[in-house]
Enzyme design. Structure first.
Site, short mmCIF file in Angstrom:
data_model
loop_
_atom_site.label_atom_id
_atom_site.label_comp_id
_atom_site.label_asym_id
_atom_site.label_seq_id
_atom_site.Cartn_x
_atom_site.Cartn_y
_atom_site.Cartn_z
N HIS A 119 35.19 32.77 37.82
CA HIS A 119 34.94 34.27 37.61
C HIS A 119 33.85 34.06 36.75
CE1 HIS A 119 39.62 34.14 36.63
NE2 HIS A 119 39.30 34.61 38.38
N CYS A 127 21.72 42.97 38.39
CA CYS A 127 21.30 43.86 39.11
C CYS A 127 23.12 44.40 39.60
CB CYS A 127 20.52 44.65 38.96
SG CYS A 127 20.05 46.37 39.79
N CYS A 130 20.73 45.25 43.40
CA CYS A 130 19.99 45.04 43.81
C CYS A 130 20.47 43.54 43.75
CB CYS A 130 18.43 44.83 43.75
SG CYS A 130 18.26 44.45 41.78
N CYS A 148 17.78 48.11 36.10
CA CYS A 148 16.32 47.36 36.85
C CYS A 148 15.86 47.96 37.35
CB CYS A 148 17.12 46.67 37.45
SG CYS A 148 16.51 45.51 38.73
N ASN A 213 49.86 23.09 28.66
CA ASN A 213 49.63 24.38 28.35
C ASN A 213 50.92 23.90 26.61
OD1 ASN A 213 50.42 26.69 28.01
ND2 ASN A 213 49.64 27.04 29.65
N ALA A 231 45.51 21.29 24.80
CA ALA A 231 45.10 20.12 26.03
C ALA A 231 44.12 19.53 24.63
CB ALA A 231 44.02 21.05 26.47
C1 BV8 Z 1 40.41 39.34 43.23
C2 BV8 Z 1 36.15 37.79 34.27
C3 BV8 Z 1 39.75 40.07 45.32
C4 BV8 Z 1 35.31 38.54 32.96
C5 BV8 Z 1 38.43 37.58 34.89
C6 BV8 Z 1 46.62 38.85 44.63
C7 BV8 Z 1 45.78 37.83 44.99
C8 BV8 Z 1 44.72 39.07 44.79
C9 BV8 Z 1 43.72 39.36 43.59
C10 BV8 Z 1 45.37 39.45 43.00
C11 BV8 Z 1 46.67 39.81 43.24
N1 BV8 Z 1 47.31 40.38 42.64
C12 BV8 Z 1 46.10 41.27 41.99
C13 BV8 Z 1 45.55 40.83 41.96
C14 BV8 Z 1 44.18 41.43 41.21
C15 BV8 Z 1 43.67 40.49 39.77
C16 BV8 Z 1 44.59 39.53 39.36
O1 BV8 Z 1 45.05 38.84 39.31
N2 BV8 Z 1 45.84 40.44 38.40
C17 BV8 Z 1 46.17 40.36 37.65
C18 BV8 Z 1 46.32 40.31 35.72
C19 BV8 Z 1 47.64 40.88 38.15
N3 BV8 Z 1 42.72 39.28 40.23
C20 BV8 Z 1 41.57 40.06 40.29
O2 BV8 Z 1 41.00 41.30 40.50
C21 BV8 Z 1 40.10 39.07 41.17
N4 BV8 Z 1 39.84 39.84 42.75
O3 BV8 Z 1 41.14 38.94 44.06
O4 BV8 Z 1 39.61 40.17 44.62
C22 BV8 Z 1 41.14 41.19 45.52
C23 BV8 Z 1 41.23 42.83 44.44
C24 BV8 Z 1 41.65 43.41 44.57
C25 BV8 Z 1 42.83 43.55 45.17
C26 BV8 Z 1 43.72 42.30 45.82
C27 BV8 Z 1 42.30 41.55 46.12
C28 BV8 Z 1 39.86 38.85 39.80
C29 BV8 Z 1 40.31 38.13 38.63
C30 BV8 Z 1 39.43 37.61 38.45
C31 BV8 Z 1 38.78 38.92 36.68
N5 BV8 Z 1 37.68 38.54 35.59
N6 BV8 Z 1 38.03 37.43 34.06
C32 BV8 Z 1 35.96 38.29 31.84
O5 BV8 Z 1 36.77 37.03 31.11
O6 BV8 Z 1 35.85 38.68 30.66
S1 BV8 Z 1 40.51 37.28 34.50
C33 BV8 Z 1 39.71 36.93 32.70
O7 BV8 Z 1 41.86 36.39 33.09
C34 BV8 Z 1 39.88 35.35 32.44
O8 BV8 Z 1 38.77 34.66 33.18
C35 BV8 Z 1 40.84 34.25 32.76
O9 BV8 Z 1 40.06 33.06 32.46
C36 BV8 Z 1 41.68 34.93 33.55
C37 BV8 Z 1 43.03 33.65 33.71
O10 BV8 Z 1 43.73 34.16 32.18
P1 BV8 Z 1 43.67 32.56 31.39
O11 BV8 Z 1 42.53 31.52 31.65
O12 BV8 Z 1 44.57 31.80 31.42
O13 BV8 Z 1 44.30 32.62 30.15
P2 BV8 Z 1 46.06 34.01 28.91
O14 BV8 Z 1 44.88 33.78 27.83
O15 BV8 Z 1 45.56 34.41 30.51
O16 BV8 Z 1 45.99 32.05 28.81
C38 BV8 Z 1 45.66 31.40 27.93
C39 BV8 Z 1 46.89 29.75 28.22
O17 BV8 Z 1 46.27 28.44 27.50
C40 BV8 Z 1 48.16 30.22 27.93
O18 BV8 Z 1 49.18 30.17 28.67
C41 BV8 Z 1 48.38 29.34 26.55
O19 BV8 Z 1 49.89 28.80 26.54
C42 BV8 Z 1 47.12 28.18 26.70
N7 BV8 Z 1 46.58 28.06 25.51
C43 BV8 Z 1 46.37 28.66 24.54
N8 BV8 Z 1 45.77 27.60 23.53
C44 BV8 Z 1 45.83 26.24 24.05
C45 BV8 Z 1 46.18 26.92 25.92
N9 BV8 Z 1 46.78 25.28 26.54
C46 BV8 Z 1 46.61 24.57 26.08
N10 BV8 Z 1 45.31 23.97 25.19
C47 BV8 Z 1 45.91 24.58 24.09
N11 BV8 Z 1 44.53 25.20 22.77
#
Ligand code: BV8
Length: 250
Positions: A119, A127, A130, A148, A213, A231
């Site tokens: 990600h 940009c 470009c 840019c 997790n 972790a």
């Molecule tokens: C894409 C960067 C083509 C920016 C982020 C099926 C296939 C393909 C795409 C999709 C699909 N279904 C839906 C989609 C669209 C979408 C998507 O997935 N939506 C979700 C919400 C349903 N995906 C996309 O758009 C992706 N692009 O596939 O392009 C496309 C496009 C459109 C339609 C189809 C295809 C792009 C996704 C990337 C988005 N960018 N981040 C930024 O960071 O600002 S996502 C963001 O969420 C971060 O990267 C983050 O890492 C990621 C996932 O979250 P987690 O890391 O899991 O974090 P979270 O808080 O949720 O969970 C933390 C976990 O840790 C918890 O379980 C907790 O219990 C645990 N925890 C807490 N403390 C601890 C711990 N575990 C262990 N130890 C601890 N101490």
């Protein structure tokens, strides 16, 4: 009684290829809030309202403020024991790679080399037109995005919702998942695709999939072993057990 199954310890003791998917949870103990947790980064806003091109074009100041806020936190924190253990594992296993959803560079700061950033990386920007990267802050004086030379706007070099992931990193990540002897899913809620497909791909290809997790996740039922805990505590404890198993077999 160990919290780890003998199967996991034994599989790791003989493993040649190990893959890892990490999410925001692995950085939580470094002091970076996760996305969906109680104090989650997205508590006030929905992801789509911040991490998308639409949000950026609609309200660039809000989006850039959010990234600046996160950059300040990320620049002030350090890797935690979980990152350090993964760096040690990379030195031990013949084939070891981390596919991370995180944009905080903490795996690199811990010394890991084979890290695929699915990600992007918040410490870089590029940009919108470009694609050139610029290491100056992307905001101008008034908080508006800097322009840019080509007329495009500078934005954080991260993958927003609706944007494709870097092809090489994604392809290599799926290859690693498809060949792993053991595959870890660490600190991810596994709700963001396509990254969330990696542990399932590994399980379908025959890897022993282990999740670390603090809570149950969307893929817990697809893993062979789901270890509840932080972790930063689980990984050091697991690695100690595996290393003593390796010493027994020498
Ligand atoms: C894409 C960067 C083509 C920016 C982020 C099926 C296939 C393909 C795409 C999709 C699909 N279904 C839906 C989609 C669209 C979408 C998507 O997935 N939506 C979700 C919400 C349903 N995906 C996309 O758009 C992706 N692009 O596939 O392009 C496309 C496009 C459109 C339609 C189809 C295809 C792009 C996704 C990337 C988005 N960018 N981040 C930024 O960071 O600002 S996502 C963001 O969420 C971060 O990267 C983050 O890492 C990621 C996932 O979250 P987690 O890391 O899991 O974090 P979270 O808080 O949720 O969970 C933390 C976990 O840790 C918890 O379980 C907790 O219990 C645990 N925890 C807490 N403390 C601890 C711990 N575990 C262990 N130890 C601890 N101490």
């Amino acid at each position: 009684m160990s919290v780890f199954s003998d199967t996991l310890v034994q599989r790791l003791a003989v493993a040649v290829r190990v893959g890892v998917l990490t999410g925001a949870g692995i950085s939580a103990e470094s002091g970076i809030d996760t996305f969906r947790g109680a104090r989650g980064l997205w508590k006030k806003f929905k992801p789509e309202e911040l991490a998308s091109m639409d949000a950026f074009l609609k309200n660039p100041q809000l989006v850039l403020q959010w990234y600046e806020y996160r950059r300040r936190i990320i620049k002030s924190v350090k890797p935690n024991p979980a990152h350090h253990v993964l760096m040690e594992m990379e030195k031990h296993f013949a084939h070891f790679a981390i596919s991370t959803q995180n944009i905080d560079s903490l795996h690199f700061k811990a010394g890991s080399k084979n890290v695929l950033e699915l990600h992007g990386n918040i410490l870089k920007n590029r940009c919108t037109r470009c694609g050139c990267s610029n290491f100056h802050p992307e905001t101008g004086q008034n908080g508006q995005p800097q322009k840019c030379g080509c007329g495009g706007l500078f934005r954080p070099d991260v993958v927003w919702f609706g944007e494709m992931l870097p092809e090489d990193a994604l392809t290599e990540s799926f290859e690693i998942a498809g060949r792993a002897d053991v595959y870890f899913s660490i600190g991810t809620s596994a709700v963001v695709y396509p990254a969330a497909m990696l542990p399932v791909t590994a399980a379908d290809a025959g890897a022993y999939v282990v999740e670390i997790n603090t809570e149950k996740t969307a893929i817990t039922n697809r893993t062979h072993e789901s270890i509840r805990g932080k972790a930063g505590e689980i990984l050091p404890a697991l690695w100690r057990v595996v290393k003593s198993r390796l010493e027994e077999t020498i």
